[in-house]
Design a protein around this motif. Structure first.
Motif, PDB file in Angstrom:
ATOM      1  N   TYR A  37      44.681  49.810  78.717  1.00  0.00           N
ATOM      2  CA  TYR A  37      43.623  49.058  78.045  1.00  0.00           C
ATOM      3  C   TYR A  37      43.620  49.401  76.558  1.00  0.00           C
ATOM      4  CZ  TYR A  37      41.756  47.817  82.602  1.00  0.00           C
ATOM      5  OH  TYR A  37      41.609  47.321  83.865  1.00  0.00           O
ATOM      6  N   ASP A  38      43.086  48.495  75.771  1.00  0.00           N
ATOM      7  CA  ASP A  38      43.049  48.674  74.316  1.00  0.00           C
ATOM      8  C   ASP A  38      41.733  49.350  73.910  1.00  0.00           C
ATOM      9  OD1 ASP A  38      43.918  48.482  71.705  1.00  0.00           O
ATOM     10  OD2 ASP A  38      43.102  46.469  71.427  1.00  0.00           O
ATOM     11  N   ILE A  39      41.542  50.597  74.394  1.00  0.00           N
ATOM     12  CA  ILE A  39      40.280  51.312  74.103  1.00  0.00           C
ATOM     13  C   ILE A  39      40.527  52.615  73.353  1.00  0.00           C
ATOM     14  CG2 ILE A  39      39.031  50.299  76.051  1.00  0.00           C
ATOM     15  CD1 ILE A  39      39.430  53.023  77.501  1.00  0.00           C
ATOM     16  N   ILE A  40      41.770  52.916  73.038  1.00  0.00           N
ATOM     17  CA  ILE A  40      42.067  54.154  72.325  1.00  0.00           C
ATOM     18  C   ILE A  40      42.674  53.833  70.964  1.00  0.00           C
ATOM     19  CG2 ILE A  40      42.329  55.619  74.355  1.00  0.00           C
ATOM     20  CD1 ILE A  40      45.333  55.209  74.164  1.00  0.00           C
ATOM     21  N   LYS A  41      42.415  54.719  70.045  1.00  0.00           N
ATOM     22  CA  LYS A  41      42.994  54.606  68.710  1.00  0.00           C
ATOM     23  C   LYS A  41      44.306  55.381  68.679  1.00  0.00           C
ATOM     24  CE  LYS A  41      38.463  54.268  66.568  1.00  0.00           C
ATOM     25  NZ  LYS A  41      37.511  54.850  65.621  1.00  0.00           N
ATOM     26  N   PRO A  42      45.185  55.091  67.734  1.00  0.00           N
ATOM     27  CA  PRO A  42      46.457  55.828  67.657  1.00  0.00           C
ATOM     28  C   PRO A  42      46.275  57.342  67.530  1.00  0.00           C
ATOM     29  CG  PRO A  42      46.557  53.888  66.285  1.00  0.00           C
ATOM     30  CD  PRO A  42      45.124  54.005  66.754  1.00  0.00           C
ATOM     31  N   SER A  43      45.166  57.775  66.970  1.00  0.00           N
ATOM     32  CA  SER A  43      44.926  59.211  66.781  1.00  0.00           C
ATOM     33  C   SER A  43      43.974  59.799  67.820  1.00  0.00           C
ATOM     34  CB  SER A  43      44.350  59.453  65.383  1.00  0.00           C
ATOM     35  OG  SER A  43      43.127  58.742  65.242  1.00  0.00           O
ATOM     36  N   SER A  44      43.679  59.060  68.877  1.00  0.00           N
ATOM     37  CA  SER A  44      42.715  59.509  69.893  1.00  0.00           C
ATOM     38  C   SER A  44      43.156  60.797  70.581  1.00  0.00           C
ATOM     39  CB  SER A  44      42.523  58.435  70.960  1.00  0.00           C
ATOM     40  OG  SER A  44      41.856  57.327  70.427  1.00  0.00           O
ATOM     41  N   LEU A  45      42.162  61.534  71.022  1.00  0.00           N
ATOM     42  CA  LEU A  45      42.359  62.750  71.804  1.00  0.00           C
ATOM     43  C   LEU A  45      41.741  62.514  73.174  1.00  0.00           C
ATOM     44  CD1 LEU A  45      43.247  65.779  71.816  1.00  0.00           C
ATOM     45  CD2 LEU A  45      40.902  66.308  71.122  1.00  0.00           C
ATOM     46  N   ILE A  46      42.518  62.782  74.222  1.00  0.00           N
ATOM     47  CA  ILE A  46      42.043  62.647  75.593  1.00  0.00           C
ATOM     48  C   ILE A  46      41.939  64.061  76.168  1.00  0.00           C
ATOM     49  CG2 ILE A  46      42.387  61.525  77.826  1.00  0.00           C
ATOM     50  CD1 ILE A  46      42.418  59.568  75.430  1.00  0.00           C
ATOM     51  N   VAL A  47      40.753  64.432  76.643  1.00  0.00           N
ATOM     52  CA  VAL A  47      40.525  65.762  77.205  1.00  0.00           C
ATOM     53  C   VAL A  47      40.321  65.601  78.706  1.00  0.00           C
ATOM     54  CG1 VAL A  47      39.098  67.837  77.137  1.00  0.00           C
ATOM     55  CG2 VAL A  47      39.386  66.454  75.056  1.00  0.00           C
ATOM     56  N   VAL A  48      41.125  66.338  79.482  1.00  0.00           N
ATOM     57  CA  VAL A  48      41.038  66.261  80.939  1.00  0.00           C
ATOM     58  C   VAL A  48      40.657  67.639  81.474  1.00  0.00           C
ATOM     59  CG1 VAL A  48      42.264  65.712  83.070  1.00  0.00           C
ATOM     60  CG2 VAL A  48      42.888  64.538  80.945  1.00  0.00           C
ATOM     61  N   GLU A  49      39.506  67.708  82.147  1.00  0.00           N
ATOM     62  CA  GLU A  49      39.125  68.954  82.811  1.00  0.00           C
ATOM     63  C   GLU A  49      39.684  68.913  84.223  1.00  0.00           C
ATOM     64  OE1 GLU A  49      35.257  71.670  84.009  1.00  0.00           O
ATOM     65  OE2 GLU A  49      34.949  69.857  82.841  1.00  0.00           O
ATOM     66  N   HIS A  50      40.229  70.048  84.677  1.00  0.00           N
ATOM     67  CA  HIS A  50      40.816  70.094  86.014  1.00  0.00           C
ATOM     68  C   HIS A  50      40.848  71.538  86.513  1.00  0.00           C
ATOM     69  CE1 HIS A  50      44.695  71.474  84.238  1.00  0.00           C
ATOM     70  NE2 HIS A  50      44.327  70.677  83.246  1.00  0.00           N
ATOM     71  N   PHE A  51      41.119  71.694  87.801  1.00  0.00           N
ATOM     72  CA  PHE A  51      41.275  73.018  88.390  1.00  0.00           C
ATOM     73  C   PHE A  51      42.522  73.647  87.788  1.00  0.00           C
ATOM     74  CE2 PHE A  51      42.099  75.970  91.992  1.00  0.00           C
ATOM     75  CZ  PHE A  51      40.876  76.628  91.957  1.00  0.00           C
ATOM     76  N   LYS A  52      42.443  74.898  87.375  1.00  0.00           N
ATOM     77  CA  LYS A  52      43.534  75.490  86.587  1.00  0.00           C
ATOM     78  C   LYS A  52      44.864  75.562  87.318  1.00  0.00           C
ATOM     79  CE  LYS A  52      42.667  80.401  87.354  1.00  0.00           C
ATOM     80  NZ  LYS A  52      42.327  81.649  86.697  1.00  0.00           N
ATOM     81  N   THR A  53      44.860  75.534  88.639  1.00  0.00           N
ATOM     82  CA  THR A  53      46.135  75.589  89.366  1.00  0.00           C
ATOM     83  C   THR A  53      46.752  74.209  89.595  1.00  0.00           C
ATOM     84  OG1 THR A  53      45.012  75.590  91.507  1.00  0.00           O
ATOM     85  CG2 THR A  53      45.529  77.745  90.530  1.00  0.00           C
ATOM     86  N   GLU A  54      46.024  73.149  89.255  1.00  0.00           N
ATOM     87  CA  GLU A  54      46.589  71.801  89.381  1.00  0.00           C
ATOM     88  C   GLU A  54      47.669  71.605  88.326  1.00  0.00           C
ATOM     89  OE1 GLU A  54      44.040  68.313  90.662  1.00  0.00           O
ATOM     90  OE2 GLU A  54      42.563  69.667  89.779  1.00  0.00           O
ATOM     91  N   GLN A  55      48.787  71.109  88.744  1.00  0.00           N
ATOM     92  CA  GLN A  55      49.906  70.862  87.841  1.00  0.00           C
ATOM     93  C   GLN A  55      49.831  69.428  87.322  1.00  0.00           C
ATOM     94  OE1 GLN A  55      52.063  73.265  86.852  1.00  0.00           O
ATOM     95  NE2 GLN A  55      50.758  74.609  88.047  1.00  0.00           N
TER      96      GLN A  55
END
Length: 85
Positions: A37-55
């Motif tokens: 989708y066209d919802i991010i800018k070229p300089s966007s930052l995506i932060v994903v929180e997850h369980f630390k053992t998930e690869q």
């Protein structure tokens, strides 16, 4: 549906924070969906929180891992569009 609605609004975002349910392995699918989708800018930052053992892969579609940090049982993976790294 939310991504489609955001796309229709013609808004784009500098930061997207994802906190999907742990141990469901949906991070990759969600990142691929966001990139379609066209919802991010070229300089966007995506932060994903997850369980630390998930690869989670370092490269997912147009996104490349920028940084990963762990805090207790959780981890944060920061992605940017690959060309900007």
């Amino acid at each position: 549906k939310a991504l489609r609605d955001l796309d229709k609004s013609k808004k784009s975002f500098d930061i997207i924070i994802m906190d999907p349910p742990y141990r469901k392995s949906i991070e990759k699918k969600a990142l691929l969906k966001i990139s379609s989708y066209d919802i991010i800018k070229p300089s966007s930052l995506i932060v994903v929180e997850h369980f630390k053992t998930e690869q989670i892969p370092d490269c997912i579609g147009i996104f490349r891992l920028y940084k990963r940090s762990s805090y207790g049982d959780s981890a944060l993976s920061f992605y940017k569009i690959g060309d900007l790294l």
